[in-house]
Design an enzyme around this catalytic site. Structure first.
Site, PDB file in Angstrom:
ATOM      1  N   HIS A  20       0.993  -0.949  -0.012  1.00 11.44           N
ATOM      2  CA  HIS A  20      -0.018   0.200  -0.011  1.00 11.44           C
ATOM      3  C   HIS A  20       0.876   1.274  -0.159  1.00 11.44           C
ATOM      4  O   HIS A  20       0.735   2.276  -0.773  1.00 11.44           O
ATOM      5  CB  HIS A  20      -0.995   0.079   1.232  1.00 11.44           C
ATOM      6  CG  HIS A  20      -2.063  -0.906   1.269  1.00 11.44           C
ATOM      7  ND1 HIS A  20      -2.009  -1.943   2.544  1.00 11.44           N
ATOM      8  CD2 HIS A  20      -2.824  -1.318   0.306  1.00 11.44           C
ATOM      9  CE1 HIS A  20      -3.087  -2.820   2.188  1.00 11.44           C
ATOM     10  NE2 HIS A  20      -3.516  -2.464   0.863  1.00 11.44           N
ATOM     11  N   ARG A  93      -2.137  -6.188  -8.023  1.00 13.25           N
ATOM     12  CA  ARG A  93      -0.872  -7.114  -7.807  1.00 13.25           C
ATOM     13  C   ARG A  93      -0.730  -8.293  -8.507  1.00 13.25           C
ATOM     14  O   ARG A  93       0.323  -8.606  -8.900  1.00 13.25           O
ATOM     15  CB  ARG A  93      -1.356  -7.643  -6.330  1.00 13.25           C
ATOM     16  CG  ARG A  93      -1.345  -6.740  -5.138  1.00 13.25           C
ATOM     17  CD  ARG A  93      -1.646  -7.412  -3.963  1.00 13.25           C
ATOM     18  NE  ARG A  93      -2.999  -8.155  -4.260  1.00 13.25           N
ATOM     19  CZ  ARG A  93      -3.844  -8.285  -3.142  1.00 13.25           C
ATOM     20  NH1 ARG A  93      -3.653  -7.826  -1.955  1.00 13.25           N
ATOM     21  NH2 ARG A  93      -5.040  -8.628  -3.471  1.00 13.25           N
ATOM     22  N   SER A 131      -3.030  -7.577   3.116  1.00 15.23           N
ATOM     23  CA  SER A 131      -3.616  -7.205   4.399  1.00 15.23           C
ATOM     24  C   SER A 131      -4.063  -8.614   5.116  1.00 15.23           C
ATOM     25  O   SER A 131      -3.637  -8.980   6.257  1.00 15.23           O
ATOM     26  CB  SER A 131      -4.605  -6.397   4.784  1.00 15.23           C
ATOM     27  OG  SER A 131      -4.091  -5.074   4.187  1.00 15.23           O
TER      28      SER A 131
END
Length: 165
Positions: A20, A93, A131
């Site tokens: 991030h 990603r 995350s």
């Protein structure tokens, strides 16, 4: 003279990872001003409170002078317009992210055609980090120091101690 361009980078950031922060840094080089918009997202049952996620993001992004970190709980395109942004920044990603992100971008464009979506890719070192994976590794006692900042690592350890997970 061109007008300044504000971009908004939304997410739950639960917690914010090096992936991030890499994307925020990249966006901050491209846009005049970047708003890191942390979604309340109660339907996702976030691990950290909205206030804690804002605090943790600020601890990682404090060296960037053209960003703002805020929480939000309304429709993204409404929030984008409210903040005066013209671009939504989203990270990709892997190819597997594209289909979902493409759907989101198309929906947002249909809801508000003035707002564009720009996709950025993280540095290859962070392309696999999420995350969710970071939380799971931390929950199982693994070392997450290479994926998150020290403040986040400590917050994860404290939260797992509190919840007994």
């Amino acid at each position: 003279m061109k007008s300044p361009c504000t971009a908004l980078y939304p997410g739950t950031f639960d917690p914010i990872t090096h992936g991030h922060t890499d994307l925020v840094s990249r966006a901050a080089r491209v846009f005049d001003y970047v708003i890191v918009a942390i979604a309340e997202s109660p339907h996702k049952t976030p691990f950290f409170s909205l206030e804690k996620r804002i605090e943790l993001a600020a601890s990682q992004l404090g060296d960037l002078d053209n960003i703002e970190i805020v929480g939000f709980s309304n429709l993204l395109v409404d929030f984008v317009q409210e903040k005066g942004a013209r671009v939504i920044v989203r990270g990709l990603r892997a190819v597997s992210d594209f289909e979902y992100e493409f759907q989101l971008a198309s929906m947002n464009r249909n809801l508000c055609e003035e707002v564009e979506t720009m996709f950025l890719t993280p540095d290859e070192r962070y392309g696999f980090i999420s995350s969710t994976l970071v939380r799971e590794v931390a929950r199982l006692g693994g070392d997450v120091a290479q994926f998150v900042g020290p403040e986040i690592e400590q917050a994860l350890q404290e939260q797992f101690r509190l919840t007994g997970s």
